[in-house]
Write a protein that holds these residues in place. Sequence first.
Motif, PDB file in Angstrom:
ATOM      1  N   CYS A   1       0.870  -1.179   0.000  1.00 54.67           N
ATOM      2  CA  CYS A   1       0.000   0.000   0.000  1.00 54.67           C
ATOM      3  C   CYS A   1       0.905   1.227   0.000  1.00 54.67           C
ATOM      4  CB  CYS A   1      -0.906  -0.010   1.215  1.00 54.67           C
ATOM      5  SG  CYS A   1      -1.892   1.494   1.419  1.00 54.67           S
TER       6      CYS A   1
ATOM      7  N   TRP B   1      -4.568  -2.860   7.850  1.00 54.78           N
ATOM      8  CA  TRP B   1      -5.120  -3.657   6.755  1.00 54.78           C
ATOM      9  C   TRP B   1      -6.451  -4.226   7.226  1.00 54.78           C
ATOM     10  CZ3 TRP B   1      -3.512  -3.876   1.853  1.00 54.78           C
ATOM     11  CH2 TRP B   1      -2.200  -3.504   1.553  1.00 54.78           C
TER      12      TRP B   1
ATOM     13  N   ARG C   1     -16.707  -5.220   6.928  1.00 55.72           N
ATOM     14  CA  ARG C   1     -15.268  -4.993   6.835  1.00 55.72           C
ATOM     15  C   ARG C   1     -14.659  -5.162   8.235  1.00 55.72           C
ATOM     16  NH1 ARG C   1     -13.249   0.147   3.469  1.00 55.72           N
ATOM     17  NH2 ARG C   1     -14.804  -0.850   2.107  1.00 55.72           N
TER      18      ARG C   1
ATOM     19  N   TYR D   1      -8.195  -3.929   2.107  1.00 53.47           N
ATOM     20  CA  TYR D   1      -8.047  -2.482   2.090  1.00 53.47           C
ATOM     21  C   TYR D   1      -6.955  -2.049   3.060  1.00 53.47           C
ATOM     22  CZ  TYR D   1     -12.780  -2.607   0.109  1.00 53.47           C
ATOM     23  OH  TYR D   1     -13.886  -2.848  -0.665  1.00 53.47           O
ATOM     24  N   CYS D   2      -6.173  -1.072   2.668  1.00 50.13           N
ATOM     25  CA  CYS D   2      -5.303  -0.438   3.648  1.00 50.13           C
ATOM     26  C   CYS D   2      -5.931   0.894   4.054  1.00 50.13           C
ATOM     27  CB  CYS D   2      -3.886  -0.241   3.128  1.00 50.13           C
ATOM     28  SG  CYS D   2      -3.679   1.028   1.883  1.00 50.13           S
ATOM     29  N   ALA D   3      -5.568   1.342   5.239  1.00 46.83           N
ATOM     30  CA  ALA D   3      -6.160   2.555   5.788  1.00 46.83           C
ATOM     31  C   ALA D   3      -5.166   3.256   6.693  1.00 46.83           C
ATOM     32  CB  ALA D   3      -7.430   2.215   6.564  1.00 46.83           C
TER      33      ALA D   3
ATOM     34  N   SER E   1      -4.559   6.109   9.911  1.00 46.86           N
ATOM     35  CA  SER E   1      -5.156   6.714  11.104  1.00 46.86           C
ATOM     36  C   SER E   1      -4.156   7.657  11.758  1.00 46.86           C
ATOM     37  CB  SER E   1      -5.527   5.610  12.103  1.00 46.86           C
ATOM     38  OG  SER E   1      -5.886   6.162  13.344  1.00 46.86           O
TER      39      SER E   1
ATOM     40  N   LEU F   1     -12.197   0.384  13.485  1.00 47.28           N
ATOM     41  CA  LEU F   1     -12.375   0.794  12.096  1.00 47.28           C
ATOM     42  C   LEU F   1     -12.587   2.296  11.975  1.00 47.28           C
ATOM     43  CD1 LEU F   1     -14.295  -1.123   9.396  1.00 47.28           C
ATOM     44  CD2 LEU F   1     -14.795   1.287   9.710  1.00 47.28           C
TER      45      LEU F   1
ATOM     46  N   TYR G   1      -9.829   5.068  11.478  1.00 49.26           N
ATOM     47  CA  TYR G   1      -9.131   5.239  10.208  1.00 49.26           C
ATOM     48  C   TYR G   1      -9.896   6.206   9.313  1.00 49.26           C
ATOM     49  CZ  TYR G   1      -6.242   1.381  11.700  1.00 49.26           C
ATOM     50  OH  TYR G   1      -5.379   0.588  12.407  1.00 49.26           O
TER      51      TYR G   1
ATOM     52  N   TRP H   1      -8.616   7.538   6.210  1.00 52.13           N
ATOM     53  CA  TRP H   1      -8.321   7.466   4.774  1.00 52.13           C
ATOM     54  C   TRP H   1      -8.199   6.002   4.362  1.00 52.13           C
ATOM     55  CZ3 TRP H   1      -5.787  10.708   8.200  1.00 52.13           C
ATOM     56  CH2 TRP H   1      -6.079  12.072   8.064  1.00 52.13           C
ATOM     57  N   TRP H   2      -8.742   5.680   3.204  1.00 49.43           N
ATOM     58  CA  TRP H   2      -8.833   4.303   2.741  1.00 49.43           C
ATOM     59  C   TRP H   2      -8.383   4.184   1.298  1.00 49.43           C
ATOM     60  CZ3 TRP H   2     -10.584   0.271   5.862  1.00 49.43           C
ATOM     61  CH2 TRP H   2     -11.097   0.661   7.104  1.00 49.43           C
TER      62      TRP H   2
END
Length: 124
Positions: free
Chosen positions: A22, A36, A45, A95-97, A99, A108, A111, A113-114
């Motif tokens: 990512c 992740w 998710r 997905y990566c995110a 924080s 969840l 975080y 931005w995704w």
Amino acid sequence: QVQLVESGGGLAQAGGSLRLSCAASERTFSSYAMGWFRQAPGKERVVVASISRTGSNTYYTDSVKDRFTISRANAKSTVYLQMDSLKPEDTAVYYCAASTTYGPTSYLRAYEWWGQGTQVTVSS
């Protein structure tokens, strides 16, 4: 605004390996804890792994402990997820995110931005 782009997904056989990457657009990548997550069809998710800003602390959900490894290269603004001993139940969009928390977090909503996600399919 942090832009995240995942890569490395694909098809693997059970017992095989994949490495997700990512890449972040943010030059101050070390200001963010990274995570992740994965989402299987029809399911919520959920967190897979997360890593602190410096990489010194990590978190793994129980189902991937001893199989997956999260790491980061702050100089490259990149976070990785090494997935070994893959199982069919690992099949999901990953997905990566990012924080602004310091330490790793499984929450969840922490975080902001995704990435767009990358498909991982594990065949039996």
